[in-house]
Design a protein around this motif. Sequence first.
Motif, mmCIF file in Angstrom:
data_model
loop_
_atom_site.group_PDB
_atom_site.id
_atom_site.type_symbol
_atom_site.label_atom_id
_atom_site.label_comp_id
_atom_site.label_asym_id
_atom_site.label_seq_id
_atom_site.Cartn_x
_atom_site.Cartn_y
_atom_site.Cartn_z
ATOM 1 N N THR A 131 0.826 -1.204 0.000
ATOM 2 C CA THR A 131 0.000 0.000 0.000
ATOM 3 C C THR A 131 0.863 1.259 0.000
ATOM 4 O OG1 THR A 131 -1.722 -1.202 1.178
ATOM 5 C CG2 THR A 131 -1.899 1.188 1.165
ATOM 6 N N PHE A 132 1.941 1.251 0.767
ATOM 7 C CA PHE A 132 2.854 2.389 0.816
ATOM 8 C C PHE A 132 3.444 2.666 -0.561
ATOM 9 C CE2 PHE A 132 7.240 3.933 1.254
ATOM 10 C CZ PHE A 132 7.006 5.142 1.887
ATOM 11 N N PHE A 133 3.982 1.633 -1.201
ATOM 12 C CA PHE A 133 4.608 1.830 -2.510
ATOM 13 C C PHE A 133 3.587 2.130 -3.602
ATOM 14 C CE2 PHE A 133 8.236 -0.689 -0.648
ATOM 15 C CZ PHE A 133 9.131 0.375 -0.636
ATOM 16 N N TYR A 134 2.373 1.566 -3.494
ATOM 17 C CA TYR A 134 1.330 1.885 -4.477
ATOM 18 C C TYR A 134 0.961 3.371 -4.393
ATOM 19 C CZ TYR A 134 -3.054 2.289 -6.937
ATOM 20 O OH TYR A 134 -4.040 2.719 -7.797
ATOM 21 N N ALA A 135 0.782 3.873 -3.175
ATOM 22 C CA ALA A 135 0.429 5.285 -2.984
ATOM 23 C C ALA A 135 1.513 6.200 -3.547
ATOM 24 C CB ALA A 135 0.182 5.581 -1.509
ATOM 25 N N ARG A 136 2.750 5.711 -3.593
ATOM 26 C CA ARG A 136 3.861 6.492 -4.140
ATOM 27 C C ARG A 136 4.078 6.227 -5.633
ATOM 28 N NH1 ARG A 136 8.120 7.914 -0.013
ATOM 29 N NH2 ARG A 136 9.359 7.945 -1.887
ATOM 30 N N GLY A 137 3.314 5.290 -6.201
ATOM 31 C CA GLY A 137 3.423 5.000 -7.628
ATOM 32 C C GLY A 137 4.653 4.194 -8.009
ATOM 33 N N GLN A 138 5.195 3.406 -7.081
ATOM 34 C CA GLN A 138 6.415 2.656 -7.340
ATOM 35 C C GLN A 138 6.104 1.215 -7.751
ATOM 36 O OE1 GLN A 138 8.495 3.545 -3.632
ATOM 37 N NE2 GLN A 138 9.763 5.009 -4.756
ATOM 38 N N LEU A 139 6.817 0.754 -8.757
ATOM 39 C CA LEU A 139 6.600 -0.558 -9.363
ATOM 40 C C LEU A 139 6.746 -1.709 -8.368
ATOM 41 C CD1 LEU A 139 6.050 -1.978 -12.082
ATOM 42 C CD2 LEU A 139 8.534 -2.027 -12.440
#
Length: 176
Positions: free
Chosen positions: A8-16
């Motif tokens: 969820t953290f990386f999705y919110a930041r747009g990271q693959l």
Amino acid sequence: MVCSLLYTFFYARGQLIAWLFGAIASILFLILVARKGLIAEIATHGFYLLSAIYGYLAQSGRGISFGWTILQPLQLKLPQHLFWIAATAFLGMALGFALSKNPRSKMPYFDAQTTVFSILATVLMVRFDPTNWIYWIVIDTASAILYSRRKLLLSALLYGVYTAMAIYGLWTSHEL
């Protein structure tokens, strides 16, 4: 829990890398909910696994096509949301009824509604519709209650954190 939070953290930041953590978390949750008799949640986490694969392919540019541009953001209008909410609630009731016939199924209607709405929210998420955060706030809150009632307290805590992260995602979304 760690993989789910990282996803969820990386999705919110747009990271693959988000999609890798999403896939791992889906596999682990799939095993957990199967052991606890949350039958509809098994389908949810299986769908999450497929969505993580799809999301990775879409975001990495390696994509697959289903007749629409894979990275084109989807932005439903209010009448479309209302239609999908009504259709999804109906499907949830039908699934809940079917699950209620299985003696192993626990809280079948609640389980079914969180399942079908999670699938809808995931579709919005992998299509980059920023309104997915609104759906996740409701779904994650309901899931925290579901897991708490099934005595899965760490999972309930995780979904409480998800709720907070979804509120943050909505707050930071520049698309709404």
